[in-house]
Design an enzyme around this catalytic site. Structure first.
Site, PDB file in Angstrom:
ATOM      1  N   ASP A  15       0.865  -1.163   0.000  1.00 54.54           N
ATOM      2  CA  ASP A  15       0.000   0.000   0.000  1.00 54.54           C
ATOM      3  C   ASP A  15       0.917   1.233   0.000  1.00 54.54           C
ATOM      4  O   ASP A  15       2.050   1.161   0.472  1.00 54.54           O
ATOM      5  CB  ASP A  15      -0.869  -0.058   1.257  1.00 54.54           C
ATOM      6  CG  ASP A  15      -1.748   1.152   1.410  1.00 54.54           C
ATOM      7  OD1 ASP A  15      -2.244   1.664   0.389  1.00 54.54           O
ATOM      8  OD2 ASP A  15      -1.938   1.588   2.569  1.00 54.54           O
ATOM      9  N   ASP A  17      -0.143   5.037   0.699  1.00 48.71           N
ATOM     10  CA  ASP A  17      -0.451   6.020   1.747  1.00 48.71           C
ATOM     11  C   ASP A  17      -0.688   5.340   3.091  1.00 48.71           C
ATOM     12  O   ASP A  17      -1.506   4.438   3.214  1.00 48.71           O
ATOM     13  CB  ASP A  17      -1.686   6.842   1.351  1.00 48.71           C
ATOM     14  CG  ASP A  17      -1.477   7.547   0.019  1.00 48.71           C
ATOM     15  OD1 ASP A  17      -0.373   8.080  -0.206  1.00 48.71           O
ATOM     16  OD2 ASP A  17      -2.408   7.545  -0.804  1.00 48.71           O
TER      17      ASP A  17
HETATM   18 MG   LIG Z   1      -3.194   3.151   3.011  1.00 46.98          MG
END
Ligand SMILES: [Mg+2]
Length: 192
Positions: A15, A17
């Site tokens: 992932d 962010d």
């Molecule tokens: Mg995230």
């Protein structure tokens, strides 16, 4: 999108962010100048690379669908991300993103599995021994749908997601940050 990935190498889906890049509730990364790596992101990614993992970022970027950001600006944000990591000798093999807002009802937004499956196909990878590391339930749920190891982080939205979903989150492993996640994955492998 093929980079240096290849057969026989395990993949870790990352992932963006709240996992690699600083994020918090109410914040949305819309400009390269606002991008800040977590302090231990380069070290974590280097450990994963040295352990033989192919690194593929899979990220929901609904800001495009909402009209807050263009593909071009997102490209500049990703160029900055790659540049910062390169200074530490780390290369990301590929970045796959979903540009849609939730109400567009696309098929590529996490927790759906279109993007990681596309990465596997295009890069000649395998899901055997694969893992996903992220801070949201969508990351964990994507991992479950793929039948791979999921590691949930306390950074970014991680703590608020734990408070919100509690035991319903059910990742393979829960840890504090990207570095402790990398160390756990290397030690325990990709057995879901
Ligand atoms: Mg995230």
């Amino acid at each position: 999108m093929t980079r240096s990935g290849g057969k026989g190498r395990k993949v870790v889906f990352l992932d963006r962010d709240g996992a690699l890049v600083a994020d918090k509730p109410g914040f949305y990364l819309l400009h390269p100048d606002k991008l800040h790596l977590y302090r231990n992101t380069p070290k974590a990614l280097k450990l994963l690379r040295d352990a033989g993992y192919t690194l593929v970022i899979v990220t929901n970027q609904s800001g495009i669908g909402r009209g807050w950001i263009t593909h071009e600006v997102l490209g500049r944000i990703h160029a900055k991300l790659r540049g910062l990591l390169k200074r530490h000798g780390v290369t990301i093999d590929a970045i796959y993103y979903c540009p849609h807002a939730p109400e567009q009802r696309c098929r590529c937004r996490k927790p759906m599995t279109v993007l990681p499956r596309r990465a596997v196909r295009e890069m000649g990878l395998s899901l055997e021994g694969a893992a996903i590391i992220g801070d949201k339930r969508a990351d964990v749920d994507m991992g479950r749908r793929l039948g791979i190891t999921s590691i949930h982080l306390g950074t970014g939205h991680g703590k608020s997601q734990r408070a919100k979903y509690g035991r319903a989150l059910k990742p393979s492993h829960s840890t504090s940050n990207i570095l402790t996640a990398a160390r756990w994955l290397i030690k325990h492998g990709g057995a879901a």
